[in-house]
Design a protein around this motif. Structure first.
Motif, PDB file in Angstrom:
ATOM      1  N   GLN A  64       0.727  -1.272  -0.019  1.00  0.00           N
ATOM      2  CA  GLN A  64      -0.070  -0.062   0.025  1.00  0.00           C
ATOM      3  C   GLN A  64       0.837   1.365   0.228  1.00  0.00           C
ATOM      4  OE1 GLN A  64      -2.163  -0.794   3.386  1.00  0.00           O
ATOM      5  NE2 GLN A  64      -3.906  -1.749   2.299  1.00  0.00           N
ATOM      6  N   ARG A  65       2.052   1.189   0.831  1.00  0.00           N
ATOM      7  CA  ARG A  65       2.897   2.058   0.765  1.00  0.00           C
ATOM      8  C   ARG A  65       3.361   2.669  -0.723  1.00  0.00           C
ATOM      9  NH1 ARG A  65       5.104   0.980   5.894  1.00  0.00           N
ATOM     10  NH2 ARG A  65       3.991   2.441   7.346  1.00  0.00           N
ATOM     11  N   LYS A  66       3.804   1.522  -1.434  1.00  0.00           N
ATOM     12  CA  LYS A  66       4.100   1.817  -2.776  1.00  0.00           C
ATOM     13  C   LYS A  66       3.301   2.789  -3.542  1.00  0.00           C
ATOM     14  CE  LYS A  66       7.686  -1.912  -2.748  1.00  0.00           C
ATOM     15  NZ  LYS A  66       7.919  -3.121  -3.231  1.00  0.00           N
ATOM     16  N   GLN A  67       1.817   2.122  -3.513  1.00  0.00           N
ATOM     17  CA  GLN A  67       0.943   2.715  -4.135  1.00  0.00           C
ATOM     18  C   GLN A  67       0.581   4.044  -3.698  1.00  0.00           C
ATOM     19  OE1 GLN A  67      -0.504   1.366  -7.153  1.00  0.00           O
ATOM     20  NE2 GLN A  67      -1.703   3.372  -7.165  1.00  0.00           N
ATOM     21  N   LEU A  68       0.798   4.647  -2.596  1.00  0.00           N
ATOM     22  CA  LEU A  68       0.593   5.881  -1.891  1.00  0.00           C
ATOM     23  C   LEU A  68       1.655   6.679  -2.496  1.00  0.00           C
ATOM     24  CD1 LEU A  68      -0.583   4.937   1.656  1.00  0.00           C
ATOM     25  CD2 LEU A  68      -2.183   5.724  -0.271  1.00  0.00           C
ATOM     26  N   GLU A  69       2.602   6.153  -2.643  1.00  0.00           N
ATOM     27  CA  GLU A  69       3.715   7.282  -3.139  1.00  0.00           C
ATOM     28  C   GLU A  69       3.618   7.465  -4.425  1.00  0.00           C
ATOM     29  OE1 GLU A  69       7.570   4.952  -2.093  1.00  0.00           O
ATOM     30  OE2 GLU A  69       7.169   4.998   0.061  1.00  0.00           O
ATOM     31  N   LEU A  70       3.055   6.380  -5.141  1.00  0.00           N
ATOM     32  CA  LEU A  70       2.546   6.855  -6.670  1.00  0.00           C
ATOM     33  C   LEU A  70       1.602   7.890  -6.650  1.00  0.00           C
ATOM     34  CD1 LEU A  70       2.762   3.068  -8.177  1.00  0.00           C
ATOM     35  CD2 LEU A  70       4.404   4.822  -8.720  1.00  0.00           C
ATOM     36  N   TYR A  71       0.788   7.627  -5.827  1.00  0.00           N
ATOM     37  CA  TYR A  71      -0.149   8.894  -5.774  1.00  0.00           C
ATOM     38  C   TYR A  71       0.272  10.125  -5.291  1.00  0.00           C
ATOM     39  CZ  TYR A  71      -4.115   5.154  -5.665  1.00  0.00           C
ATOM     40  OH  TYR A  71      -4.837   4.028  -5.948  1.00  0.00           O
ATOM     41  N   SER A  72       1.106  10.056  -4.598  1.00  0.00           N
ATOM     42  CA  SER A  72       1.658  11.408  -4.096  1.00  0.00           C
ATOM     43  C   SER A  72       2.610  11.967  -5.287  1.00  0.00           C
ATOM     44  CB  SER A  72       2.770  11.287  -2.796  1.00  0.00           C
ATOM     45  OG  SER A  72       1.768  10.722  -1.787  1.00  0.00           O
ATOM     46  N   LYS A  73       3.426  11.207  -5.759  1.00  0.00           N
ATOM     47  CA  LYS A  73       4.178  11.665  -6.837  1.00  0.00           C
ATOM     48  C   LYS A  73       3.250  12.385  -8.051  1.00  0.00           C
ATOM     49  CE  LYS A  73       8.369   8.822  -6.294  1.00  0.00           C
ATOM     50  NZ  LYS A  73       8.840   7.762  -6.879  1.00  0.00           N
ATOM     51  N   GLU A  74       2.315  11.648  -8.445  1.00  0.00           N
ATOM     52  CA  GLU A  74       1.330  12.041  -9.428  1.00  0.00           C
ATOM     53  C   GLU A  74       0.538  13.527  -8.897  1.00  0.00           C
ATOM     54  OE1 GLU A  74      -2.340  10.324 -12.292  1.00  0.00           O
ATOM     55  OE2 GLU A  74      -0.747   8.859 -11.463  1.00  0.00           O
ATOM     56  N   ILE A  75       0.056  13.340  -7.759  1.00  0.00           N
ATOM     57  CA  ILE A  75      -0.492  14.748  -7.238  1.00  0.00           C
ATOM     58  C   ILE A  75       0.332  15.818  -7.297  1.00  0.00           C
ATOM     59  CG2 ILE A  75      -1.178  15.626  -5.067  1.00  0.00           C
ATOM     60  CD1 ILE A  75      -2.804  13.159  -4.389  1.00  0.00           C
ATOM     61  N   GLU A  76       1.763  15.614  -7.169  1.00  0.00           N
ATOM     62  CA  GLU A  76       2.839  16.781  -7.097  1.00  0.00           C
ATOM     63  C   GLU A  76       2.608  17.114  -8.675  1.00  0.00           C
ATOM     64  OE1 GLU A  76       4.731  18.543  -4.999  1.00  0.00           O
ATOM     65  OE2 GLU A  76       3.331  17.641  -3.429  1.00  0.00           O
ATOM     66  N   GLN A  77       2.667  16.183  -9.380  1.00  0.00           N
ATOM     67  CA  GLN A  77       2.805  16.716 -10.782  1.00  0.00           C
ATOM     68  C   GLN A  77       1.470  17.488 -10.936  1.00  0.00           C
ATOM     69  OE1 GLN A  77       3.130  13.086 -12.916  1.00  0.00           O
ATOM     70  NE2 GLN A  77       5.227  13.196 -12.756  1.00  0.00           N
ATOM     71  N   TYR A  78       0.194  16.988 -10.571  1.00  0.00           N
ATOM     72  CA  TYR A  78      -0.689  17.819 -10.836  1.00  0.00           C
ATOM     73  C   TYR A  78      -1.026  19.162 -10.036  1.00  0.00           C
ATOM     74  CZ  TYR A  78      -3.782  14.223 -13.008  1.00  0.00           C
ATOM     75  OH  TYR A  78      -4.258  12.842 -13.897  1.00  0.00           O
TER      76      TYR A  78
END
Length: 84
Positions: A64-78
């Protein structure tokens, strides 16, 4: 078991917040008359998604942490796109 349930619920809440933020970003079209409203909604969804994802990190499993990190990275781009 309650801990596992809370972990799952926190992760699902993070997923939902991320999807809602993505949907808000998809509604942003600068040429629309109600762009200002959609921009404000997207900013609110951004803030909420960041908070929910951070809370989910506390109880997340390794996967789950790995997926949450992907979400965080994508959110930073947005976020950069939103703040332009």
């Amino acid at each position: 078991m309650p801990y596992h349930k809370n972990k799952r619920q926190a992760f699902e809440a993070a997923q939902q917040a991320f999807v809602q933020f993505q949907e808000a970003m998809e509604n942003l079209h600068p040429e629309d008359a109600d762009y200002g409203h959609h921009h404000k909604v997207a900013e609110q969804e951004l803030d909420e998604a960041i908070q929910v994802i951070q809370k989910a990190h506390v109880t997340a499993s390794e996967h789950q942490r790995k997926q949450l990190e992907l979400y965080s990275k994508e959110i930073e781009q947005y976020k950069q796109e939103l703040m332009e």
